[in-house]
Design an enzyme around this catalytic site. Structure first.
Site, PDB file in Angstrom:
ATOM      1  CE  LYS A   1      46.951 111.616  20.289  1.00 49.21           C
ATOM      2  NZ  LYS A   1      46.050 111.699  19.106  1.00 49.21           N
TER       3      LYS A   1
ATOM      4  CB  SER B   1      48.092 113.273  16.663  1.00 42.82           C
ATOM      5  OG  SER B   1      46.770 112.861  16.827  1.00 42.82           O
TER       6      SER B   1
ATOM      7  CB  SER C   1      45.123 111.398  14.645  1.00 46.96           C
ATOM      8  OG  SER C   1      45.872 112.374  13.969  1.00 46.96           O
TER       9      SER C   1
END
Length: 540
Positions: free
Chosen positions: A127, A207, A231
């Protein structure tokens, strides 16, 4: 309950019968990006006889040990698949220019017999809020789109030391969905909008949206996500993959763009539980979650009968819709048929947790983002970041608001007695909500839906994401795990499992048993929109 050894759990998962049945549809490798209106193949390509959709890390390592597969071939296959498929879902921001060199180094170690562990040669996506010294780390914001950080995050150091191939960076919801009052998950000014691979006009949730969508499309073997509240587990559920939010502190947050040190954690995401467990063993940097008796191989969760005698509390959450509730009824029936005892529960104190969590996070974000920005080029604190967004129209192309930034700037400091009382009450009530529920019913875990069916992505409206199931474990710092439970029409729904403090190993073992019993994973079909007549979750 016994405190179990994480290394023993992952070893046990390795030797159980592995799920090798491929998803329906042709397994043909695409060689070029797909035109608008066309669809990629339903399944991932075969690489040296390996089905990227269903292969596990232990299977890959066995092939590399025999010499029938190399990390270089595997890495090239994922890079080709990113080039071919990612234009449809927009999950990968960038690939590492050194990925093939990393793979070649792993191949040399395999030839010498000096393999560093189960992730040696395995391609991993990160990420884009996880610091990498050789690639930009932006949290999706143009404010951080300059030079890369000076050092890797600690978790990246551990992945590199374990021989993993850092394949690239995944798109994410800008600032981990902590900028605007009504954000759109999966959108960032740096990367644009990530789409749900199952139905492309639907949202990927949370997210860690790019990490989950990339895994659903088989663009990497594993990915790293982060969670403050939901998330990891919501995107995992909504994209039909596995996501584990570890116990707080098990994985270092050093070098990860923060929201709150009191709740933030990075964690592993994969297409199956065994890969998730193996990745956690590397991320945690230690073999044990807690000292105690080792988990015997006969207890391994994916063996037939692994659910027999387990006690699971089902928290239904009918607010997520009748279709999800019906899926939970079917899920409970299947777990009972495998020998589990499923009882319905409602963890207490949820309304109070909802009242307290957001105000506490505002104070913590101001403290923690100021500390992080001081280590980077660009805005040096939250006040400068707010001014940056006002001055850059590209930051406003999906939604213009930064209400959360502005509220955090005005929030009481974390030294304030009222804030401290708030966080103390949050910690106490969230832990009691799980501990008391598990004790009252003698449970091994609490289960609930991880997500509703994916809503239609809409910048003007923002997310439709009131999903309370992730909050108790997120606020308590306890582990949670989402595994595929089934679908509503074309749209995946995950089963969220949560347990007590540092019971990560037990939860992964149980999750493997649930995964094996439900056998709910299927490859996405990249539909442009839901079939005519299908329910529209955004209209619930």
């Amino acid at each position: 309950m016994k405190k179990r050894n994480l290394a023993a759990v992952t070893a046990a998962l390795v030797v159980v019968p592995l799920l090798t049945a491929g998803a329906p549809g042709q397994r043909a490798e695409a060689s070029a990006p797909h035109a608008v209106g066309s669809s990629p193949p339903a399944g991932a390509p075969l690489v040296h006889g390996v089905d990227l959709d269903t292969v596990t890390i232990p299977e890959l390592q066995a092939r590399m040990k025999r010499g029938s597969l190399t990390s270089s071939a595997l890495t090239r296959a994922y890079l080709r698949r990113i080039e071919a498929v990612d234009p449809r879902i927009n999950a990968v921001l960038r690939t590492s220019p050194t990925a093939l060199r990393q793979a070649a180094a792993s191949d040399a170690r395999h030839r010498r017999g000096t393999v560093r562990g189960p992730l040696d040669g395995i391609p991993v996506l990160l990420k884009d809020n996880v610091n990498t010294r050789d690639m930009p780390t932006t949290a999706g914001s143009l404010a951080l789109a300059g030079d890369p950080p000076d050092t890797d995050a600690v978790l990246v150091e551990r992945l590199r030391a374990a021989g993993a191939v850092i394949l690239g960076k995944a798109n994410m919801s800008e600032w981990a969905n902590f900028r605007a009052a009504k954000p759109t998950s999966g959108w960032s000014a740096v990367g644009g909008q990530t789409n749900n691979p199952y139905v492309l006009d639907r949202n990927p949730c949370g997210s860690s949206s790019g990490s989950a969508a990339a895994l659903a499309a088989s663009l990497a073997q594993v990915a790293i996500g982060t969670e403050t509240d939901g998330s990891i587990v919501c995107p995992a559920g909504m994209n039909g993959v596995v996501g584990h939010k570890p116990s707080l502190g098990l994985v270092s947050q050093s070098g990860v763009v923060p929201i709150s040190a009191e709740q933030d954690t990075a964690g592993p995401m994969a297409r199956n539980v065994v890969d998730t467990a193996l990745t956690l063993s590397v991320l945690s940097g230690r073999d044990t979650v807690r000292a105690g008796g080792a988990l015997g191989l006969t207890d391994a969760g994916t063996r037939p009968g692994g659910l027999r005698g387990k006690r699971i509390g089902l928290w239904r959450l009918p607010s997520l819709g009748t279709e999800v509730d019906a899926l939970m009824t079917r899920t409970a029936a299947r777990l009972r048929a495998a020998g589990a005892r499923v009882v319905e529960v409602t963890p207490p104190y949820q309304e109070r947790l909802a009242e307290l969590e957001f105000p506490a996070l505002l104070s913590e974000f101001h403290r923690d983002i100021d500390a992080y920005l001081a280590t980077r080029g660009g805005p040096r604190n939250l006040a400068e970041l707010i001014e940056f967004n006002r001055a850059h129209p590209a930051e406003q192309t999906c939604f213009a608001g930064q209400e959360l930034f502005e509220q955090a700037l005005a929030a009481p400091p974390t030294t304030d007695p009222e804030y401290r009382a708030m966080r103390a009450e949050l910690t106490d009530l969230s832990r009691r909500s799980i501990d008391e529920t598990m004790a009252a019913h003698d449970l091994d875990a609490i289960a609930s839906p991880a997500n509703p069916p994916a809503w239609t992505t809409d910048c003007a409206r923002g997310d439709d994401d009131v999903i309370p199931s992730s909050t108790p474990a997120a606020v308590a710092g306890y582990p949670s795990l989402s595994v595929p439970a089934g679908s509503v029409g074309e749209l995946p729904v995950g089963l969220l499992l949560m347990a007590g403090d540092h019971q990560d190993a037990e939860l992964l073992s149980l999750g493997a048993a649930v995964e094996h019993r439900l056998d709910a994973w299927r490859a996405p079909r990249y539909l442009p929109t839901s079939p005519s007549g299908a329910p529209r979750p955004s209209d619930r």
